[in-house]
Design an enzyme around this catalytic site. Structure first.
Site, PDB file in Angstrom:
ATOM      1  CB  CYS A   1      -9.013 -28.636   9.965  1.00 50.54           C
ATOM      2  SG  CYS A   1      -9.732 -26.841  10.171  1.00 50.54           S
TER       3      CYS A   1
ATOM      4  CB  CYS B   1      -6.026 -25.864   6.879  1.00 52.50           C
ATOM      5  SG  CYS B   1      -6.561 -25.694   8.506  1.00 52.50           S
TER       6      CYS B   1
ATOM      7  CG  HIS C   1      -9.123 -22.655  10.222  1.00 49.31           C
ATOM      8  ND1 HIS C   1      -9.626 -23.904   9.579  1.00 49.31           N
ATOM      9  CD2 HIS C   1     -10.262 -22.168  10.351  1.00 49.31           C
ATOM     10  CE1 HIS C   1     -10.979 -23.830   9.278  1.00 49.31           C
ATOM     11  NE2 HIS C   1     -11.264 -22.530  10.023  1.00 49.31           N
TER      12      HIS C   1
ATOM     13  CG  ASP D   1      -0.182   0.008   2.499  1.00 51.38           C
ATOM     14  OD1 ASP D   1       1.057   0.055   2.290  1.00 51.38           O
ATOM     15  OD2 ASP D   1      -0.820  -0.124   3.567  1.00 51.38           O
TER      16      ASP D   1
ATOM     17  CB  CYS E   1     -10.842 -26.935   6.633  1.00 57.60           C
ATOM     18  SG  CYS E   1      -9.492 -25.859   6.536  1.00 57.60           S
TER      19      CYS E   1
ATOM     20  CG  ASP F   1      -5.874  -5.583   1.578  1.00 54.53           C
ATOM     21  OD1 ASP F   1      -6.425  -4.661   1.007  1.00 54.53           O
ATOM     22  OD2 ASP F   1      -5.401  -5.302   2.951  1.00 54.53           O
TER      23      ASP F   1
END
Lengths: 371, 371
Positions: B311, B308, B337, B93, B306, B268
């Site tokens: 998980c 990930c 997660h 930014d 999920c 974002d």
């Protein structure tokens, strides 16, 4: 697979030895350093990291896990291995040390110790039997008996009385959990403060109780390093050669190598992880403090001789920036590195023992930290 | 490989579209969610984690990195990609938003903005030219022009004057970094507060400057959600179809899907990582707060749908314990997660656009969060 508790010596070099200890969750090669997973995680480190750095066994704190989330809750989850997703061996301490270092109130009596939780002030009682129950709830592979760890400045009279109590507790521990009762190994703990005669007495009384292994407790509690080493070199040879020996809460890389030299097989210490969180990092060139300005533009890895994720991926400049900014990532990356360093010290020691050059190996590390 | 800035639309469904944006550090598939790496790391998350969750681009904050460790220091390291070991695209930014939200003193003038560091109170000046220099020092793949982000309650007169300044700065940014000057893309930012006419004017003036992409700024700054959505749906269609569109700092999973519906490509937000650190976790069944007692003995993963690491490895009971004990590991596991959830929302949106069922997809998520 041999039954839990089987311990084979595979090589010796002087008093130093390598071995294999069998537990219900697999083998532990010795000598070994055990990362400390105080409240159920090795701080900032997940099992994937532990796998990556070749950790073989971790430590859990009975005092902490009993208070939160509770050993019975963990038992309902299937034990600590299931709860924290670590399938390899776990050793738990008895909680005694934390009671003496963290608890605001504690009252010793023959049956056990009354203490207040450091979290909410609630009152609790640990007896020798209770801490076995708790550790069996955790399904620890290696359980420790309840003991009193006396201060470095305790006098002979106090220490002798304390040792009587500790031995009494050890007997009760053995009585309530006789050999062969289960797959959870039970280690006795040598106490006796700074007094060799008391430590000798402690050793012989513990041996009579035939534990699966023997820990040397009550060292590194504030005494001068020379005294600690003298007591270590004096006590270790008295322990049964055929059983694993564990030096509790020790220590620096050099302390560990001296322990190995004295014939000790197992070590644990918060030093690598706590120092990681303080920015003190171990390298093959000695310690460095990553906070220091001199690393602000240093493009080298922490340690050019280290193969850990941190060293293979990031520069000192970046690690300094992360630490300086107190970014959470700093704690993981620093911890991965310091634990790798401690484990590599151990792996190097194993090689040196097999190769018959352990003394030289120890001397090299000595030069790193004694200049 | 196409030159940086090339943007191909690969599918559309209503105003929603999928595309591919080429940058100097590889392609970014759109729509995309960009994890926020405020001061040079996505909080608690390392590049290995980002790879594992299929992140394609991360965001860095110019304000933070300029103040610490300094853009010139990062340039001497070889740029931000080298410094933080993230080889894929990075968007930075302009620092404008942080100046207005973090800095204790700020003084706007035609040339730029004077502000004090939130770290040490030191005085600094950002001009449109300066923030381009800083972002080129960081070697950001996508740079943002300096802008003023007005408060949600700013009146028309103030907002109109502010927009004039922002457009003046945008022109100066383009002047100092003409198209084709380098591989760092430069995006303009639509402002105009809560006033459609000003936003329309902002869009048309920015288009004249021919940026590589266009961001919608100044939303999600405290205005009611309906107003934000009205302005979003009003502004997005005015932006060039052939350029990537970026909705800055937005937002919730549903906000993101509404943005995609409006034709936005890039998002974002600190929400997934900040909420992870607060214990608020996103699941396919809606949000949950892992602190809650009801999870103390819950052996299910956070989200059964999920894949990930968190998980696939840990139970809610363990995650609750870690969070309750404020263990550092909680922050990494929760962040992995939540970021996975946000990225999966995006990956699902891409599929839905390709399959022509984006509206239904959005409705499903709507039901999750609007009951």
């Amino acid at each position: 697979m041999n039954p839990p508790g089987t311990f084979h010596i595979t090589a010796t070099d002087g008093s130093a030895r390598t071995g294999v200890l069998y537990t219900a969750h697999g083998i532990v090669n010795t000598p070994i350093f055990m990362p400390v997973g105080t409240v159920g995680s090795v701080k900032a480190i997940a099992p994937d990291d532990l796998e990556a750095i070749s950790a073989e066994i971790i430590l859990g704190n009975t005092y902490h896990l009993y208070l939160r989330p509770g050993d019975e809750l963990i038992a309902r989850r299937g034990g600590l291995h299931v709860f924290n997703a670590w399938e390899k061996p776990i050793l738990t301490d008895s909680g005694g040390f934390q009671i003496f270092s963290l608890s605001s109130l504690r009252k010793l009596h023959k049956d056990g110790v009354i203490f207040r939780s450091h979290i909410d002030g609630s009152k609790h009682v640990f007896t020798p039997e209770r801490v076995i129950t708790i550790q069996r709830n955790l399904n620890s592979d290696i359980m420790m008996v309840l003991d009193e760890c006396v201060a470095a400045n305790a006098d002979y009279t106090y220490t002798a009385q304390s040792l009587d109590l500790t031995i009494h507790w050890a007997k009760r521990s053995r009585d309530v959990y006789p050999k062969g009762e289960g797959d959870n190994l039970l280690f006795g703990i040598v106490q006796g403060g700074m007094f060799k005669s008391l430590r000798h007495s402690s050793v012989s009384q513990l041996i009579d109780l035939d534990f699966d292994g023997y820990a040397i407790g009550g060292l590194s509690v504030g005494e001068p390093k020379e005294i600690m080493m003298e007591l270590l070199y004096d006590t270790a040879p008295l322990l049964p050669k055929t059983k694993p020996r564990y030096l509790m809460g020790v220590g620096t890389p050099l302390d560990i190598l001296k322990g190995i030299e004295a014939g000790v097989d197992m070590f644990d210490c918060v030093l690598p992880t706590r120092n990681a969180r303080n920015g003190t990092l171990y390298t093959s060139q000695g310690k460095l403090n990553i906070k220091r300005k001199e690393y602000a533009e240093d493009d080298l890895p922490l340690d050019e001789n280290c193969s850990c994720y941190t060293c293979q991926t990031f520069s000192r400049a970046y690690l300094r920036h992360l630490f300086h900014s107190q970014e959470l990532l700093a704690f993981r990356l620093n911890s991965i590195h310091n634990l790798t360093y401690f484990l590599n010290i151990i792996f190097g020691a194993r090689k040196a023992i097999h190769g018959g050059y352990f003394f030289n190996y120890k001397q090299q590390v000595e030069q790193l930290y004694c200049n």
